[in-house]
Design an enzyme around this catalytic site. Structure first.
Site, PDB file in Angstrom:
ATOM      1  CG  HIS A  20      38.717  92.941  48.581  1.00 45.87           C
ATOM      2  ND1 HIS A  20      37.758  93.916  48.392  1.00 45.87           N
ATOM      3  CD2 HIS A  20      39.732  93.540  49.271  1.00 45.87           C
ATOM      4  CE1 HIS A  20      38.179  95.051  48.934  1.00 45.87           C
ATOM      5  NE2 HIS A  20      39.358  94.846  49.471  1.00 45.87           N
ATOM      6  CG  ASP A  42      44.201  93.637  53.314  1.00 51.29           C
ATOM      7  OD1 ASP A  42      44.701  94.751  53.495  1.00 51.29           O
ATOM      8  OD2 ASP A  42      43.012  93.469  53.002  1.00 51.29           O
TER       9      ASP A  42
END
Length: 434
Positions: A309, A369
């Site tokens: 991330h 995600d």
């Protein structure tokens, strides 16, 4: 003058300026550069604003180095385990968790605003039958200002409050109607005897010809997804809402701008990319290890979607929470589902990423995600609706930041500066002489 300052010296002119150092509750200190241009004649240059604090906020705190996320001071782990999305909405809007009486009143007011004006149906019917759901969300959310034009005085605290309640209450209806339109099914009206998430799932999957009762596991999974995506500090779409709102644009227009920003695949499309990757792996003749090896090869140009991330340099704290929900949901579905090969591939990728030294050393763990895409797919939500669900969740974060900005007496209209690198002054030449 602040107790702590940074002195900037211009080595060309010898001029100096003392810039105050400001401290927040948590996080790194910031340098107030307000006097830099006035006294030295310089702007700062920071593409993407990655080192710039654009506002003063009390809503969300992130420490990406240690993998920490808090809403109004409350760890995301506690909220996801013990709270509900609607209670988190109250927290983000007002800064405190509600009492039982406050929550009941808040929930009751939300239920009063779930219906859309019946003329809104015509907006949906005017779209092409294969329009992207996010295109419809941008248009219909912005169009709300035409229906509530008499209550959008952004400098009136009561008007701001009404707009916030309307947006949070109506967004599930609007999102569900977008879905219904894309699949050619009748619009389903809200049932206000249901809780917030159950009502949304009812409008998504219900039909006039039959009752729909969502699985408690589905309700919990969706509730957690909404909580985890409710806010995330000054991301691209939230910054867009603040910037649009800084011009005194009405809240519906400001949120429509935020939805447009979220629509960009670099922001809101990450979980779609995960599913596309998993489908490619399933449909190929190669196993998971082939793709893992390609991801390790820096010359291959291939990378695994849903790992690592930009903000979190450690484990994404939201991923730890949603991972459990994902496993519960897949266990609920069992082996009797058409997506089992895709889910098996996802679980094998997860196993490798959590145990392989290459991924562990680089902290390339599965992020939120990775799991949210799998959950939404398992619930039967098509990929073109993934970002719509994201927008539904983020509505409360956007409107909370908009309200915070509009109530800040020090707030100004956004006006970033630039480093101009174009042509110097030139004289116009008549067209027949060029």
């Amino acid at each position: 003058m602040a107790d702590r300052t940074v002195t900037v010296t211009d080595n060309t002119t010898g001029k100096k300026v003392d810039l105050p150092i400001l401290d927040g509750t948590n996080g790194p200190s910031v340098i107030d550069i307000g006097k830099l241009y006035k006294e030295l004649g310089y702007f700062t240059f920071d593409p993407g604003f990655v080192s710039t604090g654009s506002c003063n906020s009390k809503i969300t705190f992130i420490d990406g180095d240690i993998g920490l996320l808090r809403y109004r001071g409350y760890p995301i782990e506690q909220l996801a385990e013990k709270s509900t999305y609607l209670e988190v909405c109250y927290l983000l809007l007002y800064g405190e968790l509600p009492t039982k009486q406050e929550f009941d009143a808040f929930e009751s007011r939300q239920r009063m605003h779930t219906l859309l004006d019946e003329k809104m149906r015509r907006f949906y019917l005017g779209f092409h039958n294969n329009s992207h759901p996010m295109a419809m969300m941008v248009a219909t959310v912005g169009a709300l200002s035409a229906f509530y034009h008499d209550q959008i005085d952004v400098h009136d605290a009561e008007n701001r409050e009404i707009a916030a309640k309307r947006l949070i209450a109506k967004m599930p209806t609007m999102a569900a109607w977008v879905y219904k339109y894309t699949v050619g099914q009748p619009f389903i009206y809200p049932q206000n005897n249901l809780d917030y998430v159950s009502n949304f799932l009812h409008m998504m999957f219900g039909l006039p010809s039959m009752d729909y009762k969502p699985s408690p596991v589905f309700v919990k999974a969706m509730d957690v997804i909404l909580i985890l995506h409710a806010d995330h500090e000054q991301n691209a779409s939230t910054s867009t809402v603040r910037l649009a709102g800084s011009s005194d644009a009405n809240p519906y227009a400001a949120l429509s701008a935020g939805i447009s920003s979220l629509w960009g695949p670099a922001h809101g499309g990450a979980n779609e990319a995960v599913i596309n990757m998993l489908e490619d792996i399933v449909q190929s003749d190669n196993d998971v290890n082939y793709y893992v090896d390609r991801a390790k090869d820096k010359n291959s140009g291939f990378r695994l979607m849903g790992f690592g991330h930009r903000v979190y340099k450690n484990y994404d704290p939201r991923a730890k929470i949603i991972r459990e929900v994902c496993h519960e949901l897949l266990a609920e579905l069992g082996d009797d589902n058409p997506n089992k090969p895709l889910f098996d591939t996802a679980m094998e990728l997860e196993r490798i990423a959590l145990s392989d030294d290459y991924f562990v050393e680089r902290k390339l763990y599965p992020n939120v995600d990775f799991y949210s895409g799998i959950i939404l797919r398992a619930m039967g939500i098509p990929m073109n609706m993934f970002t719509v669900i994201f927008a539904l969740a983020r509505t409360v974060g956007w409107i909370s930041h908009w309200k915070e900005h509009m109530s800040d007496p020090a707030a100004k209209i956004g006006r970033p500066r630039q480093l101009y690198t174009g042509s110097d002054e030139r004289n116009y030449v008549e067209i027949n002489k060029r």
